[in-house]
Design a protein around this motif. Structure first.
Motif, mmCIF file in Angstrom:
data_model
loop_
_atom_site.group_PDB
_atom_site.id
_atom_site.type_symbol
_atom_site.label_atom_id
_atom_site.label_comp_id
_atom_site.label_asym_id
_atom_site.label_seq_id
_atom_site.Cartn_x
_atom_site.Cartn_y
_atom_site.Cartn_z
ATOM 1 N N CYS A 177 5.203 1.732 6.912
ATOM 2 C CA CYS A 177 5.109 1.532 5.457
ATOM 3 C C CYS A 177 5.304 0.049 5.125
ATOM 4 O O CYS A 177 5.988 -0.675 5.847
ATOM 5 C CB CYS A 177 6.135 2.391 4.721
ATOM 6 S SG CYS A 177 7.817 2.173 5.299
ATOM 7 N N ASP A 178 4.707 -0.383 4.019
ATOM 8 C CA ASP A 178 4.830 -1.781 3.595
ATOM 9 C C ASP A 178 6.140 -2.033 2.855
ATOM 10 O O ASP A 178 6.654 -3.152 2.863
ATOM 11 C CB ASP A 178 3.660 -2.155 2.678
ATOM 12 C CG ASP A 178 2.325 -2.172 3.414
ATOM 13 O OD1 ASP A 178 2.318 -2.446 4.632
ATOM 14 O OD2 ASP A 178 1.288 -1.912 2.771
ATOM 15 N N ASN A 195 -4.000 -6.613 6.991
ATOM 16 C CA ASN A 195 -3.717 -5.242 7.429
ATOM 17 C C ASN A 195 -3.858 -5.051 8.937
ATOM 18 O O ASN A 195 -4.532 -5.777 9.586
ATOM 19 C CB ASN A 195 -4.641 -4.260 6.711
ATOM 20 C CG ASN A 195 -4.423 -4.294 5.212
ATOM 21 O OD1 ASN A 195 -3.319 -4.598 4.767
ATOM 22 N ND2 ASN A 195 -5.451 -4.007 4.458
ATOM 23 N N SER A 231 -6.298 -0.092 1.743
ATOM 24 C CA SER A 231 -6.845 -1.211 2.516
ATOM 25 C C SER A 231 -8.323 -1.327 2.184
ATOM 26 O O SER A 231 -8.981 -0.307 1.966
ATOM 27 C CB SER A 231 -6.715 -0.953 4.020
ATOM 28 O OG SER A 231 -5.377 -0.827 4.395
ATOM 29 N N ASN A 275 -1.914 3.880 3.398
ATOM 30 C CA ASN A 275 -2.333 2.603 3.992
ATOM 31 C C ASN A 275 -3.856 2.510 4.077
ATOM 32 O O ASN A 275 -4.452 1.475 3.769
ATOM 33 C CB ASN A 275 -1.726 2.442 5.387
ATOM 34 C CG ASN A 275 -0.267 2.027 5.323
ATOM 35 O OD1 ASN A 275 0.263 1.696 4.247
ATOM 36 N ND2 ASN A 275 0.400 2.039 6.464
ATOM 37 N N ARG A 311 0.827 -1.209 0.000
ATOM 38 C CA ARG A 311 0.000 0.000 0.000
ATOM 39 C C ARG A 311 0.856 1.252 0.000
ATOM 40 O O ARG A 311 0.557 2.240 -0.653
ATOM 41 C CB ARG A 311 -0.895 -0.015 1.255
ATOM 42 C CG ARG A 311 -1.788 -1.232 1.352
ATOM 43 C CD ARG A 311 -2.360 -1.378 2.750
ATOM 44 N NE ARG A 311 -1.298 -1.525 3.746
ATOM 45 C CZ ARG A 311 -1.471 -1.557 5.052
ATOM 46 N NH1 ARG A 311 -2.693 -1.427 5.536
ATOM 47 N NH2 ARG A 311 -0.455 -1.687 5.874
ATOM 48 N N SER A 312 1.928 1.200 0.762
ATOM 49 C CA SER A 312 2.772 2.383 0.947
ATOM 50 C C SER A 312 4.224 1.997 0.711
ATOM 51 O O SER A 312 4.743 1.114 1.385
ATOM 52 C CB SER A 312 2.602 2.904 2.378
ATOM 53 O OG SER A 312 2.728 1.830 3.307
#
Ligand code: COA
Ligand code: MG
Length: 283
Positions: free
Chosen positions: A28-29, A283, A231, A227, A7-8
């Protein structure tokens, strides 16, 4: 079903050790350690050393670690690629990938990397836009992703990069279609105005609607917005549950299409519903 959230994806200049240290605690992902545009020529060696050390030291938890190397043809590319292959990040991101031929050259440079090491490509040149399908096809031998480079695209096109991004919408759809057609992930370009939360939220919602998996970011302040936007929200989760439940009813066993609420749901939507629930669980 395994879904890696992206997402990020936060860029940071790998010359900025403080930013790298901070990233270990940011939500962050994906962490993109940049050796390219965010690093001045005189800081290239230091940035490379910092990136290698960061990957070796680890401590990034579930976050995916990506090194963006300098482009082939620059004085730093060979050393960047050799160092990145040896360090074993989750993926190596190549800038300015304009055609399939250049993909093959990068893949050759990655030959010694484990097959699980991803090869990601920046889509950021006018040339690339007309070759997206061939570029994505050439990349499909490794886990891959397209990353839109809207700043470079705007510069080359002479286009204005507004919050609405009207000149780029067609290319965004094409990039998503090419990526998904070959099993690649696809990340949206950055939003430079990092104090403008509403503008960022708007771009994230739009990118999500186009099918992007997430957004590349430049500042920690942007992470939560991305995020949230990427999601599944409550409505989507409720829809997914209802769609799955509808097809589980004995009276719907032989049907290809059923009514859920006021909408038609087909069997093809079941995969989508399951993906929504898998993402929500993650998530
Ligand atoms: N990653 C990790 N940490 C970051 C960060 C990033 N991208 N951007 C800022 N931070 C940190 C700063 O180090 C600072 O930490 P501190 O308070 O502990 O010192 C904090 O967040 C606040 O930073 P702020 O003062 O608001 O920003 P800045 O003026 O220092 O930096 C930028 C602004 C744009 C230069 C910076 O955010 C940046 O370098 N972004 C990434 C640029 C990039 O990689 N571009 C390439 C792809 S487009
Ligand atoms: Mg660029």
């Amino acid at each position: 079903m395994t879904v890696r959230p992206r997402r990020s994806a936060l860029y940071m200049p790998a010359s900025n050790q403080r930013a790298i240290d901070k990233a270990r605690d940011l939500p962050c992902d994906v962490v993109i350690l940049d050796l390219e545009d965010a690093v001045a020529p005189e800081a290239k060696e230091e940035a490379r050393a910092n990136a290698v050390r960061a990957v070796r030291d680890g401590g990034f938890g579930e976050r995916e670690l990506v090194i963006r190397v300098n482009a082939l043809g620059t004085p730093w590319a060979q050393d960047d690629l050799a160092a990145a292959v040896a360090a074993r990040p989750d993926a190596i991101l190549a800038p300015k990938v304009g055609d399939a031929e250049i993909v093959h050259r990068y893949l050759a440079a990655l030959a010694e990397a484990p097959p699980t090491t991803g090869f990601w490509a920046m889509v950021e040149s006018c040339r690339a836009i007309f070759r997206l399908d061939a570029v994505a096809a050439a990349m499909a031998v490794r886990p891959g992703a397209f990353v839109l480079g809207t700043n470079d695209l705007a510069k080359e096109m002479g286009a204005r990069l507004t919050v609405e991004r009207t000149p780029f919408l067609g290319m965004m759809a094409m990039a998503v279609a090419a990526a998904k057609g070959h099993g690649l992930a696809v990340l949206d370009g950055v939003y430079n105005a990092f104090d403008d939360e509403a503008g960022l939220a708007r771009q994230c919602v739009e990118a999500r609607a186009y099918g992007f998996d997430g957004k590349t970011l430049i500042h920690p302040r942007q992470i939560e917005v991305a995020n949230r936007a990427f999601s599944p929200d409550d409505d989507e989760i409720a829809w997914a549950r209802a769609a799955i439940a509808a097809f589980e009813l004995p009276e719907n066993a032989g049907k290809g299409a059923v009514r859920v609420g006021g909408e038609m749901v087909e069997r093809l939507h079941l995969d989508q519903a399951q993906a929504v629930l898998a993402r929500a669980a993650k998530n």
